[in-house]
Design a protein around this motif. Structure first.
Motif, short mmCIF file in Angstrom:
data_model
loop_
_atom_site.label_atom_id
_atom_site.label_comp_id
_atom_site.label_asym_id
_atom_site.label_seq_id
_atom_site.Cartn_x
_atom_site.Cartn_y
_atom_site.Cartn_z
N ALA A 280 22.15 28.71 31.57
CA ALA A 280 23.50 28.49 30.70
C ALA A 280 22.90 27.09 29.88
N LYS A 281 22.08 27.27 28.56
CA LYS A 281 21.35 26.15 28.03
C LYS A 281 22.01 24.50 27.51
N PRO A 282 21.46 23.89 27.58
CA PRO A 282 23.00 22.26 27.50
C PRO A 282 23.55 22.50 26.40
N GLY B 78 16.24 26.77 19.97
CA GLY B 78 15.19 26.24 21.16
C GLY B 78 15.27 25.75 22.13
N ASP B 79 14.75 24.28 22.23
CA ASP B 79 15.44 23.94 23.41
C ASP B 79 16.31 22.69 23.42
N ARG B 80 16.79 22.79 22.09
CA ARG B 80 18.01 22.22 22.51
C ARG B 80 17.93 20.17 22.90
N GLY C 242 15.52 25.31 31.37
CA GLY C 242 16.29 26.85 30.28
C GLY C 242 16.19 27.69 30.90
N PRO C 243 16.61 28.80 30.34
CA PRO C 243 16.52 30.47 30.48
C PRO C 243 15.29 31.10 31.08
N ALA C 244 14.57 30.21 29.81
CA ALA C 244 12.45 30.98 30.29
C ALA C 244 12.61 30.41 31.87
#
Length: 338
Positions: free
Chosen positions: A32-34, A277-279, A23-25
């Motif tokens: 992009a997040k999923p 959050g983490d999706r 992810g972005p972190a």
């Protein structure tokens, strides 16, 4: 009514989890997040009015649902003796049988239409018995019975001329997932599922929303415990469990709006936690029963209508989710990772 007295199983250790997409972190700002995945499923899938309602909900929200079908709903009561569960007298079922052929005919139509609309039909076996003490051979016998009943459902009910083209292929190749009645999942079940050729199981429970884990080629999805109510006590994200908490299993339609609001807030909070959050995929389970005046269906329908149309949300079946997660793995995993 399905009396799903749930035994919580948190044992998802000693398995390989799907690799999480960076992810972005991990990749810096702007990565992009999923998509946030939401998996809504129904156990039993019997009431024809709720078949129609659920299909309508899915079409309006551009969502796909998973139906864990119980095969005794395709056997009229007059032919109940055709079914025999492991260790149980022939003609017995914890959820009964269809009233008549007309009811089965309508249900078969819903099953086929739902499948053609992109929804998934999966197995909940037949008579809704607790298989915690069943051997692998007994589970395999029940799987075989499910397959036989579904494959021959049109013919056995005198409807051979109305069987859709492709029905046999659908039964043989498209039923790739399973959820155990009562979420009762002994090791013998997982052994039998692998031998039978199931792709995934959806019978366990996890403390939080979690990625499925793979063991021996079988992906295991877990219904999460989510915070609910004034004290945010955790509960399985399933209508029956909410029904027990809210009204001790006694139907109170007059409090339906109150219970619907509580359930919606719990579902929405669980969704937003993952979305922001983490999706991790969120799973919500229901039955084809409108408990407490339909409170839990109303909460689900409200959530689905609000979040599924978002471009970064996908309301998908278990099989679709598994495809998407495996695709992420292929593109992000390091050598040796799942």
């Amino acid at each position: 009514m399905f009396r799903c007295l749930i035994a919580v199983s948190l044992a998802l250790s000693a398995s390989t989890a799907f690799a999480r997409e960076p992810g972005p972190a991990a990749e810096g700002a702007g990565a992009a997040k999923p998509k946030q995945l939401l998996l809504v499923s129904f156990d039993g899938a019997h009431d024809n009015k709720l078949w129609a309602r659920s299909r309508d909900i899915a079409k309006r929200a551009d969502a796909h649902f998973t139906y864990f079908l119980s095969c005794t709903t395709l056997i009229p009561r007059a032919r109940a003796a055709d079914y025999k569960a492991p260790g149980i007298k022939a003609g017995r079922s914890n959820i009964g049988f269809a009233s008549n052929v007309e009811e089965v005919t309508i249900r078969l139509g819903h099953i086929w239409k739902a499948r053609n609309e992109g929804n998934e039909i999966a197995s909940h076996t037949c008579g809704h018995f607790d298989g915690k003490d069943w051997t692998k051979a007994q589970w395999l016998n029940e799987f075989k019975t499910f397959d036989r009943v579904l494959l021959n459902a049109w013919k056995d009910n005198g409807l051979a001329a109305r069987e859709p083209d492709g029905w046999a292929d659908f039964v043989t190749n498209d039923i790739t997932g399973f959820r155990a009645p009562y979420l009762s999942a002994p090791d013998s079940l997982f052994q039998a599922e692998r031998e039978h050729g199931f792709r995934y199981d959806a019978s366990v429970v996890t403390h939080d929303p979690a990625l499925p884990v793979k063991k021996g080629g079988l992906a295991r999805f877990g219904l999460p415990l989510i915070p609910e109510g004034p004290r945010d006590r955790r509960i399985i994200a399933m209508d029956y469990n909410l029904f027990i908490r809210h009204s001790a299993g006694i139907d109170h339609p007059s409090k339906g709006d109150e219970f619907a609001e509580r359930s919606y807030e719990a579902f929405r909070q669980a969704f937003e936690t993952q979305y922001n959050g983490d999706r991790i995929p969120l799973q919500i389970g229901l039955h084809f029963v409108t408990m407490n005046g339909g409170a839990y269906w109303a909460a689900m329908e409200r959530l689905v209508a609000e979040v599924c149309p978002r471009p970064d949300v996908a309301c998908v079946t278990y099989s679709e989710a598994l495809d998407m997660l495996e695709s992420r793995d292929d593109s992000t995993a390091t050598p040796g990772a799942m």
